[in-house]
Enzyme design. Sequence first.
Site, PDB file in Angstrom:
ATOM      1  N   CYS A 109       0.824  -1.206   0.000  1.00 56.01           N
ATOM      2  CA  CYS A 109       0.000   0.000   0.000  1.00 56.01           C
ATOM      3  C   CYS A 109       0.863   1.264   0.000  1.00 56.01           C
ATOM      4  O   CYS A 109       1.347   1.661  -1.050  1.00 56.01           O
ATOM      5  CB  CYS A 109      -0.984  -0.058   1.165  1.00 56.01           C
ATOM      6  SG  CYS A 109      -2.405   0.984   0.894  1.00 56.01           S
TER       7      CYS A 109
ATOM      8  N   HIS B 294      -3.534  -5.033   0.489  1.00 52.60           N
ATOM      9  CA  HIS B 294      -2.902  -5.625   1.684  1.00 52.60           C
ATOM     10  C   HIS B 294      -2.971  -7.152   1.616  1.00 52.60           C
ATOM     11  O   HIS B 294      -3.865  -7.756   2.207  1.00 52.60           O
ATOM     12  CB  HIS B 294      -3.604  -5.125   2.942  1.00 52.60           C
ATOM     13  CG  HIS B 294      -3.374  -3.680   3.213  1.00 52.60           C
ATOM     14  ND1 HIS B 294      -2.273  -3.216   3.901  1.00 52.60           N
ATOM     15  CD2 HIS B 294      -4.076  -2.587   2.852  1.00 52.60           C
ATOM     16  CE1 HIS B 294      -2.324  -1.900   3.973  1.00 52.60           C
ATOM     17  NE2 HIS B 294      -3.407  -1.491   3.342  1.00 52.60           N
TER      18      HIS B 294
ATOM     19  N   GLU C  45      -1.330  -9.218   3.121  1.00 50.36           N
ATOM     20  CA  GLU C  45      -1.118  -9.829   4.443  1.00 50.36           C
ATOM     21  C   GLU C  45      -2.427 -10.269   5.107  1.00 50.36           C
ATOM     22  O   GLU C  45      -2.425 -11.184   5.928  1.00 50.36           O
ATOM     23  CB  GLU C  45      -0.346  -8.869   5.364  1.00 50.36           C
ATOM     24  CG  GLU C  45      -1.057  -7.588   5.790  1.00 50.36           C
ATOM     25  CD  GLU C  45      -0.843  -6.413   4.836  1.00 50.36           C
ATOM     26  OE1 GLU C  45      -0.536  -6.650   3.650  1.00 50.36           O
ATOM     27  OE2 GLU C  45      -1.004  -5.259   5.273  1.00 50.36           O
TER      28      GLU C  45
HETATM   29  N1  GLN Z   1      -1.822   6.629   3.080  1.00 48.54           N
HETATM   30  C1  GLN Z   1      -2.009   5.927   1.870  1.00 48.54           C
HETATM   31  C2  GLN Z   1      -3.410   6.094   1.293  1.00 48.54           C
HETATM   32  O1  GLN Z   1      -4.296   6.496   1.984  1.00 48.54           O
HETATM   33  C3  GLN Z   1      -1.704   4.454   2.060  1.00 48.54           C
HETATM   34  C4  GLN Z   1      -2.655   3.761   2.970  1.00 48.54           C
HETATM   35  C5  GLN Z   1      -2.148   2.443   3.453  1.00 48.54           C
HETATM   36  O2  GLN Z   1      -0.939   2.181   3.421  1.00 48.54           O
HETATM   37  N2  GLN Z   1      -3.028   1.614   3.962  1.00 48.54           N
HETATM   38  O3  GLN Z   1      -3.626   5.838   0.136  1.00 48.54           O
END
Ligand code: GLN
Length: 563
Positions: free
Chosen positions: A409, A538, A540
């Site tokens: 992400c 994600h 994970e």
């Molecule tokens: N801050 C980034 C976004 O909002 C990544 C979010 C995250 O890593 N879950 O897109």
Amino acid sequence: MPREVLNSIKVHSVKFNPMRTKYIFVTGGVISTLGKGITTSAIATLLESKGYKVTCVKCDAYVNIDAGTMNPTEHGEVFVTSDGVETDQDVGNYERFLHRSLSRVNYLTTGQVYQKVIERERNLEYGGRCVEVVPHVPEEVIRRLKEAAKRDDADIVIAEIGGTVGEYQNVLFLEADRLLKRESPDDVINMHVSYLPIPKSVGEMKSKPVQYSIRTLQSTGIQPEFVIARAERSLDDKRKEKIAVFGNVSYENIISNPDVASIYEIPLLFASDHLAEKIVKALRMPKASSSSRFGLTKWEHLARRIKNVRTPVRVGIVGKYFDTGEFILEDSYISVIEAIKHAAWRLNRKPEVQWLDSQEFETSSRALAKLNNFHAIIVPGGFGSRGVLGKIRAIEYARRRKIPYLGLCYGMQLAVVEFARNVLGKPRAHTEEIDSKTSDPVIHILPEQKQLMAKKQYGASMRLGSYECALTNGSLARSLYKKSVIHERHRHRYELNNKYREELENRGMSISGVNRERNLAEIVELKNHPFFVGVQFHPEFQSRPLEPHPLFLGLVKAGDGRV
Ligand code: GLN
């Protein structure tokens, strides 16, 4: 109709399930963080191994509607379900043990309960009666537990009540527990997870705190049928006897739960105490009608492997942590850590995870050399500006030195920023999250998010939950997943700016996964690198001990023999 008769009824080919849903409430005593979530998950695993269908519900005392607005350094990881609910990390534990995706019905907060009760009152659903905390609020909890049973087609619902007994906060859940037991005494049991300290000065295990916590539970009108005794060591007969006599619990239902090397051993530990059989007896359950998806053999193999793996795989996680304290640190990224472990064990490696403070890389280039000692580097999800430059530097180092890299992400977004700066020659490239006026917004806000932010609608408003992603033929992602379309879970407001896509691809950063519905770039990867993958989602959250995630397997494999 007697249950035996009901049991024997088979209506043509339609599955007839005469079993009434059973409920197990899990409460905690003495101290928090005893591993109630793991205990709950392990019991679920054990009962499923006997062929029962089990689901779990985390009852969180917070007034928050969900965990999305809680700071992960205070509350731990925000776990996202496939239907896009931001839940407590324990829901992640349930999924990892059950090897199944759960949903909104598996997470309940005080906030959700009150919101629903108030909504019903506004809709005149209480027929003009005064709406009272008791019984209307606990009744709503019971309704939700029944909904979870129905949605997950469960024979048994395990409701884990957050916090410890004696706190004002979770009284409404305890009251629901009491009322449900009153309504169906044969269908509800209580398990109390409590703690026996071994004070250094005394050197012996003390049972009195457990006796007190049982008393506190009893004062709410609840008698536990089982006590799960957490301690450094197994309980001896004397302690069991004391808890049994003073807590009014039968001796064989005091279950030892000592510290073990891995949480995945706990279902086996409970099995050796015949806990499933004891629960089935206490709940007067008929024999399970189906055979189990996972017997315990697979868990036994895993536990053996965990004990025997010797060759380490060192994975460095670069984040902004060092003012939080180690314990919370682990909790904030529990799914990432578990995913690394699952993959490492599968590949016969001993996982060693180390935290690397990204801010260190901002002030000292020498610190970067440390990254050479790792088999692989991960930049996990994150928000905000602190430590971002350090993360970008670490990513650059991993790219140039060919250290296997997985960006999750934020870790993907910053990999794009780094590439744009150092390969495309755009020194001001950034994500709009940090620099809203950058001349090169390679990562920009999703259009709907812009409106939500303008209206200050922050709760549950990110791009959340599972979305489809099509993989490019010939890509690393495609070969790892071994399929062309995948579903992964998201939690973000920003995304790769398609304006830069061609330029990125022309210079060697390929987009290997795309959400076709909205034309969003979900995966980037580099060609001339052993493993450099950034994912907007994600992975994970979908890694499970017996089914490790392909991307983590790929990462660990790529790092093998590197150092
Ligand atoms: N801050 C980034 C976004 O909002 C990544 C979010 C995250 O890593 N879950 O897109």
